[in-house]
Design an enzyme around this catalytic site. Structure first.
Site, PDB file in Angstrom:
ATOM      1  N   LYS A 150       0.812  -1.219   0.000  1.00 51.27           N
ATOM      2  CA  LYS A 150       0.000   0.000   0.000  1.00 51.27           C
ATOM      3  C   LYS A 150       0.846   1.270   0.000  1.00 51.27           C
ATOM      4  CE  LYS A 150      -4.105  -1.995   0.243  1.00 51.27           C
ATOM      5  NZ  LYS A 150      -5.131  -1.824  -0.792  1.00 51.27           N
ATOM      6  N   GLU A 209      -9.456   6.048   3.350  1.00 51.50           N
ATOM      7  CA  GLU A 209     -10.313   5.011   3.910  1.00 51.50           C
ATOM      8  C   GLU A 209      -9.411   3.811   4.153  1.00 51.50           C
ATOM      9  OE1 GLU A 209      -9.908   5.393   0.678  1.00 51.50           O
ATOM     10  OE2 GLU A 209      -9.247   3.350   0.260  1.00 51.50           O
ATOM     11  N   SER A 213       1.494  -9.759  -0.976  1.00 50.70           N
ATOM     12  CA  SER A 213       1.218  -8.318  -0.879  1.00 50.70           C
ATOM     13  C   SER A 213       1.511  -7.715   0.491  1.00 50.70           C
ATOM     14  CB  SER A 213      -0.235  -8.049  -1.274  1.00 50.70           C
ATOM     15  OG  SER A 213      -1.114  -8.811  -0.456  1.00 50.70           O
TER      16      SER A 213
HETATM   17  C1  LIG Z   1      -1.674  -6.940   2.449  1.00 52.94           C
HETATM   18  C2  LIG Z   1      -2.821  -6.566   1.598  1.00 52.94           C
HETATM   19  N1  LIG Z   1      -3.006  -7.199   0.437  1.00 52.94           N
HETATM   20  C3  LIG Z   1      -4.048  -6.909  -0.361  1.00 52.94           C
HETATM   21  C4  LIG Z   1      -4.979  -5.971  -0.008  1.00 52.94           C
HETATM   22  C5  LIG Z   1      -6.151  -5.743  -0.919  1.00 52.94           C
HETATM   23  O1  LIG Z   1      -6.069  -4.572  -1.652  1.00 52.94           O
HETATM   24  P1  LIG Z   1      -5.707  -4.562  -3.171  1.00 52.94           P
HETATM   25  O2  LIG Z   1      -6.590  -5.535  -3.858  1.00 52.94           O
HETATM   26  O3  LIG Z   1      -5.967  -3.155  -3.595  1.00 52.94           O
HETATM   27  O4  LIG Z   1      -4.281  -4.925  -3.327  1.00 52.94           O
HETATM   28  C6  LIG Z   1      -4.828  -5.267   1.191  1.00 52.94           C
HETATM   29  C7  LIG Z   1      -5.802  -4.238   1.586  1.00 52.94           C
HETATM   30  O5  LIG Z   1      -5.884  -3.743   2.641  1.00 52.94           O
HETATM   31  C8  LIG Z   1      -3.716  -5.580   2.007  1.00 52.94           C
HETATM   32  O6  LIG Z   1      -3.530  -4.951   3.169  1.00 52.94           O
END
Ligand SMILES: Cc1ncc(COP(=O)(O)O)c(C=O)c1O
Lengths: 403, 264
Positions: free
Chosen positions: A97, A119, A385
């Site tokens: 993020k 948000e 992620s």
């Molecule tokens: C570690 C992590 N992965 C994925 C997401 C999902 O968001 P996005 O689909 O925008 O990557 C989040 C959202 O808070 C997150 O914290």
């Protein structure tokens, strides 16, 4: 594969549409602000000083490039494709993020805004925004659903330590959708001096394209790293999809390549229970939070509550570029239940000594299943992620209640 | 000429301003809502804005949000909202009615089907809060000339954009009084006057101002500047506070009469 016939680089068009998805479906009060933002991002994304400043922060503050790690344990366990993990969990604050918040934060500065709002669901975007605001000396308010405040306590504390005000949102289900409603309403009243840092590739144009452009560093690095490690592109890339920013970030640089792209949505208690967040798989085309995309809704067009054990995937909308990728069949979308994600969470801790975010655990679970059916000479990259420290107490609680 | 144009002409001749009333269809429930609407219209509304309840109304403050949730909880849908409109037309309510909605319920209903059914039900205008000018042809292409797609302008709308919106406008121009969502706050008349002056540069269509209008004094102050005054949350709040009272329709009607007096 159809991707040769589609000119992905021509999207979005001037109205912000990706083959009909996206656009700016917001109240008149916000339109000029989105126009100004569009002009600013176009200007600064070509500005060498801006890009140098951004690059410097990504390297020295965020800790980029993040590594592309060959996961031997996972590979052995799956017994199929060679599995690599793109380690976004190693970013400062523990998730991808921050790639986006640093970008938007710098843009806010350039536009002369003194305060930012955001948000948050899992709290990762809230933390990243709060920390960016601390770094860049901006005032910061983060809107967060009361339900998410409960399940992501450590992140609430981190935001506060960074000097942000966490605004609890108790309307609706008290989750990400409601937090975003509240942020949009607040922004509607403060639009003249406040920059809204949206946390995913959602929202009105230019957010989807702008956030993707700030996140595509993930895929650009991945491409270089895999070429260095293997001398070729991967066969498959897997990423979880909430709003879809980590997925777009890793997908986009491969969009014109012969690489299979797989997005993983959260199936919650199971699609058949109706308690899930399988927006692309089960939703219908509609408008939520400023863009036209797939939306979980009932037949009367009322938005449905999503459900996922992971707060970051607990969202009934999805970024419009994913809707386009689904419609054009350039990407494929699958789903993973809460239970499967929890299993993958435990498995990754044991097998690799990596504690994944619950969101990322969905990508791990799907990736393992798919990799097991691939050949040993094939390569898969899973976008990890974020890290799971924020989820520990919640996971332990859930696992305990299942005993 | 449709009912909207006729109404503004008629009021002009009478030296009055239009009292435009917003109510969420189906609030607090469908049967009570029908009574409230009929009585409010009979008590002197010049134009009715019939609100379509939506689960995530991001342009609305708490009062109208809650109205939407009450109505949805009691079974309202866009289809039933059109049914309510048919009902009030049968009750010989002949004032212009503008359907006021978010875009998603219309998409779910089917845009073309909505355009046809809204006309058949007796609508004279449609206002879609989150369908801005650049996307408006998605709906406008299906609306025939008897239904006006009412445009919004906001204090944040710049001149170039204002000109485009005004030139394409049908029916009347809905001017948002201040930066923010519906309801609450105090009306600040001076910036509104400047804003009206800007709108007038580009159009001679009637202008109606809304958001944050709640008292007879507000109505009087705005009446000196524009052709229509929109009142929403102030009516809806009466329903919120007196949801179970048998006299609820009469109470809303009383507020309508009071504010209508202030337009004369
Ligand atoms: C570690 C992590 N992965 C994925 C997401 C999902 O968001 P996005 O689909 O925008 O990557 C989040 C959202 O808070 C997150 O914290």
């Amino acid at each position: 594969m159809k991707n040769r016939e589609i000119d992905f680089s021509a999207m979005p068009d001037d109205l912000g549409l990706f083959a009909g998805f996206g656009g700016k479906y917001v109240g008149e009060t916000l339109i000029e602000a989105t126009n100004e933002l569009d002009a600013a991002r176009k200007k600064y994304m070509q500005d060498e000083d801006f890009l140098a400043e951004l690059g410097d922060l990504l390297k020295n503050y965020v800790g980029r490039p993040t590594s592309l790690y060959y996961a031997t344990g996972l590979t052995k366990l799956a017994g199929g494709a060679k599995i690599y993990l793109k380690r976004e969990d190693l970013c400062h604050t523990g998730a991808h993020k921050i790639n986006n918040t640093i970008g938007q934060g710098l843009l806010a500065k350039k536009m002369g805004k003194k305060s930012v709002i955001a948000e948050t669901g899992a709290g990762q975007h809230g933390v990243a925004t709060a920390i960016t605001a601390a770094l860049l000396d901006l005032e910061c308010k983060v809107f967060m659903g009361v339900e998410d405040i409960k399940r992501q306590q450590p992140n609430v504390e981190r935001m506060k330590l960074a000097g942000a005000e966490v605004v609890p949102v108790d309307s609706g289900t008290g989750t990400l959708k409601d937090a975003m409603n509240a942020a949009i309403r607040y922004w509607s009243g403060a639009v003249e001096h406040t920059f809204y840092i949206i946390g995913s590739v959602a929202g009105p144009h230019p957010y989807p394209v702008m956030v993707r452009d700030f996140q595509k560093v993930i895929g650009i690095e991945t491409k270089k790293q895999i070429l260095k490690a293997e001398g070729r592109l991967p066969d498959t890339i897997v990423a979880c999809v909430g709003g879809g920013s980590n997925a777009m970030g890793i997908f986009y640089p491969f969009i014109c390549d012969e690489v299979e792209l797989i997005g993983v949505e959260a199936a919650g208690f199971g699609i058949e229970t109706g308690k899930h967040a399988v927006t692309l798989g089960q939703g219908k085309i509609g408008v939520l939070h400023g863009s036209k995309s797939y939306v979980l809704q009932n037949q009367d067009g009322q938005i449905q509550e999503a459900h996922s054990v992971s707060a970051g995937l607990d969202y009934p909308g999805v970024g419009p570029e994913h809707s386009m990728l689904k419609e054009t069949a350039r990407a494929k979308y699958v789903s993973i239940t809460d239970d499967q994600a929890l299993e993958a969470f435990k498995m990754l801790c044991k097998t690799e000594g990596i504690i994944p975010a619950l969101e990322s655990s969905h990508a791990i679970a799907a990736g393992m299943e798919i990799a097991s059916k691939m050949n040993k000479d094939q390569i898969m990259i899973i976008n990890l992620s974020g890290r799971g420290d924020k989820d520990l107490s919640h996971v332990l609680q859930v696992l305990k209640s299942k005993e | 000429m449709n009912r909207l144009e006729n109404k503004f002409e008629e009021l002009k001749k009478l030296g009055q301003k239009a009292l435009v009333g917003y109510l969420t269809a189906g609030d607090p429930d469908i049967e009570t809502s029908k009574k409230i609407l009929v009585q409010a219209c009979k008590a002197g509304l010049d134009v009715l804005e019939l609100g379509v309840a939506f689960s995530d109304p991001v342009s609305d403050g708490p009062v109208i949000q809650k109205a939407a949730h009450r109505a949805i909880a009691n079974g309202i849908t866009l289809e039933k909202t059109l049914g309510i409109l048919k009902y009030i037309r049968q009750e010989e309510i002949d004032i212009p009615v503008v359907i006021f909605s978010y875009y998603n319920p219309i998409i779910a209903y089917g845009i073309e089907r909505f355009a046809n059914d809204a006309k058949a039900a007796g609508a004279d205008g449609v206002l879609v809060v989150d369908l801005p000018f650049e996307h408006s042809n998605e709906l406008d292409d299906f609306l025939d000339d008897s239904i006006a797609l009412i445009p919004l302008v906001a204090p944040t709308t710049g001149e170039i954009r204002m000109k485009k919106i005004c030139e394409a406008a049908k029916g009347f121009i809905y001017m948002i009084s201040r930066v923010g969502v519906t309801g609450g706050g105090k009306l600040d008349v001076k910036p509104i006057a400047e804003h009206v002056a800007m709108v007038r540069k580009f159009t001679d269509k009637p202008v109606s101002v809304g958001f944050g209008v709640s008292t007879a004094d507000d109505v009087k102050a705005l009446g000196s500047m524009v052709e229509g005054i929109v009142v929403g949350s102030a009516f809806v709040r009466i329903i919120e506070e007196n949801g179970h009272s048998h006299a609820i329709a009469t109470m809303v009607a009383a507020k309508v009469s009071e504010l209508k007096e202030a337009t004369k």
